[in-house]
Design an enzyme around this catalytic site. Structure first.
Site, PDB file in Angstrom:
ATOM      1  N   HIS A  30       0.824  -1.205   0.000  1.00 54.02           N
ATOM      2  CA  HIS A  30       0.000   0.000   0.000  1.00 54.02           C
ATOM      3  C   HIS A  30       0.864   1.264   0.000  1.00 54.02           C
ATOM      4  CE1 HIS A  30      -2.328  -3.308   1.692  1.00 54.02           C
ATOM      5  NE2 HIS A  30      -3.416  -2.681   1.294  1.00 54.02           N
ATOM      6  N   GLY A  57      -3.647  -3.718  11.587  1.00 56.22           N
ATOM      7  CA  GLY A  57      -4.087  -4.278  10.310  1.00 56.22           C
ATOM      8  C   GLY A  57      -5.605  -4.298  10.273  1.00 56.22           C
ATOM      9  N   GLY A  86     -10.727   4.527   7.334  1.00 55.52           N
ATOM     10  CA  GLY A  86     -11.277   3.224   7.714  1.00 55.52           C
ATOM     11  C   GLY A  86     -11.269   3.028   9.222  1.00 55.52           C
ATOM     12  N   ASN A 112      -7.786  11.821   3.956  1.00 55.74           N
ATOM     13  CA  ASN A 112      -7.540  11.957   2.505  1.00 55.74           C
ATOM     14  C   ASN A 112      -8.791  11.697   1.671  1.00 55.74           C
ATOM     15  OD1 ASN A 112      -7.832   9.164   2.433  1.00 55.74           O
ATOM     16  ND2 ASN A 112      -5.624   8.767   2.345  1.00 55.74           N
ATOM     17  N   HIS A 140      -4.070   3.360  -3.452  1.00 55.78           N
ATOM     18  CA  HIS A 140      -4.243   2.868  -2.080  1.00 55.78           C
ATOM     19  C   HIS A 140      -3.468   1.573  -1.836  1.00 55.78           C
ATOM     20  CE1 HIS A 140      -6.083   0.966   1.443  1.00 55.78           C
ATOM     21  NE2 HIS A 140      -6.227  -0.090   0.664  1.00 55.78           N
ATOM     22  N   ARG A 163     -17.953 -17.402  39.537  1.00 53.92           N
ATOM     23  CA  ARG A 163     -17.727 -15.954  39.424  1.00 53.92           C
ATOM     24  C   ARG A 163     -17.461 -15.370  40.812  1.00 53.92           C
ATOM     25  NH1 ARG A 163     -23.397 -12.882  39.301  1.00 53.92           N
ATOM     26  NH2 ARG A 163     -24.687 -14.519  40.181  1.00 53.92           N
ATOM     27  N   SER A 170     -22.076  -8.402  38.413  1.00 50.32           N
ATOM     28  CA  SER A 170     -22.317  -9.744  37.869  1.00 50.32           C
ATOM     29  C   SER A 170     -21.021 -10.494  37.609  1.00 50.32           C
ATOM     30  CB  SER A 170     -23.072  -9.647  36.540  1.00 50.32           C
ATOM     31  OG  SER A 170     -24.302  -9.009  36.724  1.00 50.32           O
ATOM     32  N   GLU A 223     -17.583  -3.618  25.171  1.00 50.80           N
ATOM     33  CA  GLU A 223     -16.725  -4.805  25.264  1.00 50.80           C
ATOM     34  C   GLU A 223     -15.537  -4.732  24.309  1.00 50.80           C
ATOM     35  OE1 GLU A 223     -20.048  -4.953  25.091  1.00 50.80           O
ATOM     36  OE2 GLU A 223     -20.780  -6.298  26.669  1.00 50.80           O
ATOM     37  N   ASP A 243     -32.514 -15.410  31.653  1.00 50.51           N
ATOM     38  CA  ASP A 243     -32.242 -14.414  30.607  1.00 50.51           C
ATOM     39  C   ASP A 243     -32.372 -14.999  29.195  1.00 50.51           C
ATOM     40  OD1 ASP A 243     -32.056 -12.094  32.009  1.00 50.51           O
ATOM     41  OD2 ASP A 243     -29.870 -12.130  32.223  1.00 50.51           O
ATOM     42  N   HIS A 252     -28.599 -14.696  25.851  1.00 50.51           N
ATOM     43  CA  HIS A 252     -27.532 -14.540  26.836  1.00 50.51           C
ATOM     44  C   HIS A 252     -26.806 -15.846  27.153  1.00 50.51           C
ATOM     45  CE1 HIS A 252     -29.126 -10.597  27.234  1.00 50.51           C
ATOM     46  NE2 HIS A 252     -28.444 -10.305  28.326  1.00 50.51           N
TER      47      HIS A 252
END
Ligand SMILES: Cc1ncc(C[n+]2csc(CCOP(=O)(O)OP(=O)(O)O)c2C)c(N)n1
Length: 663
Positions: free
Chosen positions: A29, A118, A157, A186, A260, A355, A382, A409, A467, A471
């Protein structure tokens, strides 16, 4: 200030190295390096604090080329500025197997590259984590030794990707004023003008997220420098829209998508040489230009030496702690902390959701390992990732150790990568396993780069209950296990959870996903010793009363189901053993003979996991029976769901008996 002529020649050196390397490789590129050469030249000759002889100097400024396809920009600059290993021979080997100049920048291949980029959007979001780590360490060790900036060069991008908004939001909220993003504005992407697919006012978007913004001519070195200086003085992160021409200098292709991502061709390169007045042959750098670049590269040595002296002047204990953290070495105290949690779990007994087990572990190990920086994507209560003593980080106070990432996330996972890459902190965070899909591109990069980040992923099956199927993860364990290098750890009780945390922290060169239950699970490990049984990936947790006729294999919440099934089978006279498999990866990394011993030779083998079968055949063989999921889940209390989908001790025992009957 360099004279305009000197600047232009130094920038043109980037342009021609890039054009010629892409031409030699017959792929790559050239457009971005040609268009952004002026920005890179100002950054590396006037702004950036770096020392090519010490690529890992902890207080260097970080530079992230978010638009990784423009890798030749970075390779050119590293070569010109004097990074020893990036020789002209390596530039000539652009994109060749084993070169230091792969198609996209890889931090684990080339010194001087801060992160692999990338996948568009990742770089800018990773840089947010680097800037966070800088502030966290400055709060702990002081600005005498931690005082650097993070610069990003991103493309259209990068800003089109959704993750850029998560990153912008987080950085703006946290007032990461030492983060400066240069946008190569550009107006061209692969399909043509960016106007064919978008019309966002990017400056307004970033301003709305709490950023300082400005727009400049990206080919005017004085404007570039002035904008960066203003950015450094700002109390907010800054986005500088640099209007550039893609493929600058190419008479026929500049300003068009044609430049490009493909070689310009010999004729057009010759025309560009004529247009820019560049007489040097391919890969030859005129001596005045090289001298200028090498002088810029050497200029940082003084600042680096002054920093060495400041570090030496720190109180000995602080200095040792700083050096330990930057080296990524764990404190001695971790082993004793893990053992203490295991002993307490065995003493307390009772059923605990893993947990919650993880929280009990964190309460202890975050004291022992103070560089651990926790967080959650708005699921703190949670995920249980906020340890007892953890204080939240706020925009004005980075002395805490817990990040409220918000419902972001993907941005969180990328920021964690940046924190790990920065060194000095160990990031861990929380989310629901089902939403690991939202983090996946960043988790994949963590694995590719070999970075120690720990994702606590809770609510790990239909066991989360009401849920419902949106979920309830079904295919996520298999999907995560498919990522090379990632450790997927699914403990069955508090003792195994402590062991899995120990493994995750001790795995300095790979990421981990800790897969934890919402529902309570009985304590299965009756004794606590120094030995980490989970570290082998799989081990016999319940022995058979005589030579085993049945072997049951399970992970996490299904180990206790297998243990119940074993009791049923034993009651019917079938000697049965149970193997807990907290990690496929660690098990598969062991020698075949050891694995065969753990798997055993019982005629009936049944695997149990409240997920799809994919991946299990490599562990137990295709002749084993599997009790698990073949569809999405449903909304109901967890116990009913386990019964509804047939993941019960009765069913497991029945499958084992079936196999024995067929035998
Ligand atoms: C997530 C992701 N999707 C797609 C691509 C493939 N790709 C590489 S560059 C690019 C867009 C190029 O436009 P721009 O970002 O403006 O870069 P420029 O043309 O200015 O070099 C695309 C779609 C990618 N690298 N990452």
């Amino acid at each position: 200030m360099l004279s305009r002529t000197s600047h232009d020649r130094m920038a043109n050196a980037i342009r021609f190295l890039s054009m010629d390397a892409v031409e030699a490789a017959n792929s790559g590129h050239p457009g971005l390096p040609m268009g952004a050469a002026d920005i890179a030249t100002v950054l590396f000759t006037k702004v950036l604090k770096f020392d090519p002889t010490r690529p890992f100097w902890p207080d260097r400024d970080r530079f992230v080329l978010s638009a990784g396809h423009g890798s030749m920009l970075l390779y050119s600059v590293l070569h010109l500025a004097g990074y020893e290993k990036v020789t002209i021979e390596e530039i000539k080997r652009f994109r060749k197997l084993g070169s230091l100049t792969p198609g996209h920048p890889e931090n684990f291949v080339t010194e001087g590259i801060e992160t692999t980029t990338g996948p568009l959007g990742q770089g800018i979001a990773t840089a947010v984590g680097m800037a966070m780590a800088e502030r966290l360490l400055a709060a702990r060790f002081g600005t005498d030794v931690v005082d650097h900036h993070t610069y990003v060069l991103c493309s259209d991008g990068d800003l089109m990707e959704g993750i850029s908004q998560e990153a912008a939001d987080l950085a703006g909220h946290l007032k990461l004023s030492k983060l400066v993003v240069m946008w190569d504005d550009n107006k061209i992407s692969i399909d043509g003008a960016t106007s064919i697919s978008g019309s966002t006012d990017q400056l307004a978007r970033f301003a709305a997220s709490g950023w300082a913004t400005t727009r400049i001519d990206g080919h005017d070195p004085e404007a570039i420098l002035a904008a960066i200086e203003a950015a450094k003085a700002s109390d907010r992160p800054t986005l500088i829209a640099c209007r550039t021409t893609i493929g600058f200098g190419s008479p026929k292709k500049a300003g068009s998508e044609k430049v490009h991502g493909s070689p310009l061709g010999a004729e057009e390169i010759a025309a560009t040489r004529a247009a820019l007045g560049w007489e040097a042959a391919p890969f030859e750098i005129p001596s005045d230009v090289l001298t200028g670049w090498r002088a810029a590269g050497a200029a940082g040595a003084e600042a680096r030496a002054a920093w060495d002296a400041r570090l030496a002047a720190l109180p000995a204990a602080d200095r040792a702690e700083f050096e330990r953290r930057m080296a990524g070495a764990l404190p001695q105290a971790l082993g004793a902390a893990i053992l203490a949690v295991k002993e307490k779990a065995v003493k307390d007994g009772g059923a605990v959701a893993t947990r919650k087990s993880s929280e009990l572990v964190l309460d202890v190990i975050t004291e022992a390992v103070p560089e651990m920086i926790g967080g959650s994507a708005d699921l703190t209560g949670s995920n249980n990732t906020k340890a007892k003593g953890a204080k939240s980080i706020t925009p004005d106070d980075f002395s805490g150790t817990f990040v409220h990432y918000g419902v972001r996330e993907h941005g969180m996972a990328a920021a964690m990568n940046g924190m790990a890459l920065h060194r000095g902190v160990i990031p861990f965070s929380g989310g629901f396993l089902v939403f690991s899909d939202y983090c996946r591109p960043s988790i994949r990069l963590a694995a590719l780069m070999g970075e120690r980040v720990v994702h606590v992923l809770t609510h790990d099956s239909i066991g989360l209950g009401e849920d419902g199927p949106t979920h309830q993860p079904v295919e996520h364990l298999a999907a995560l296990r498919a990522i090379p290098g990632l450790l997927v750890l699914r403990p069955c009780d508090t003792v195994e959870t402590a062991e899995c945390w120990q493994i995750a922290l001790q795995s300095a060169d790979r990421p981990s996903a800790l897969i934890l239950s919402r529902q309570n699970l009985p304590l299965l490990r009756g004794a606590a010793t120094d030995e980490n049984l989970a570290a082998g990936g799989a081990y016999e947790i319940v022995a058979a009363s005589a030579k085993a006729q049945a072997s049951l294999f399970a992970t996490g919440s299904e180990v206790s189901i297998a243990v119940e099934a074993a009791k049923l089978l034993e009651a019917q006279g079938v000697p049965t053993r149970v193997v807990s498999i907290p990690s496929f990866e660690l098990f598969l990394e062991r020698p075949a003979a050891e694995r065969a011993k753990v798997i055993g030779d019982a005629p009936a083998k049944v695997a149990v996991e409240a997920a799809i079968r994919m991946g299990w055949d490599a562990i137990v063989g295709s002749d084993a029976a599997f009790v698990g999921m073949t569809s999405f889940g449903a909304s109901a209390p967890a116990k009913e769901l386990y019964a509804h989908f047939g993941i019960t001790a009765d069913k497991v025992a029945a499958r084992a008996l079936d196999l024995l009957r067929q035998d």
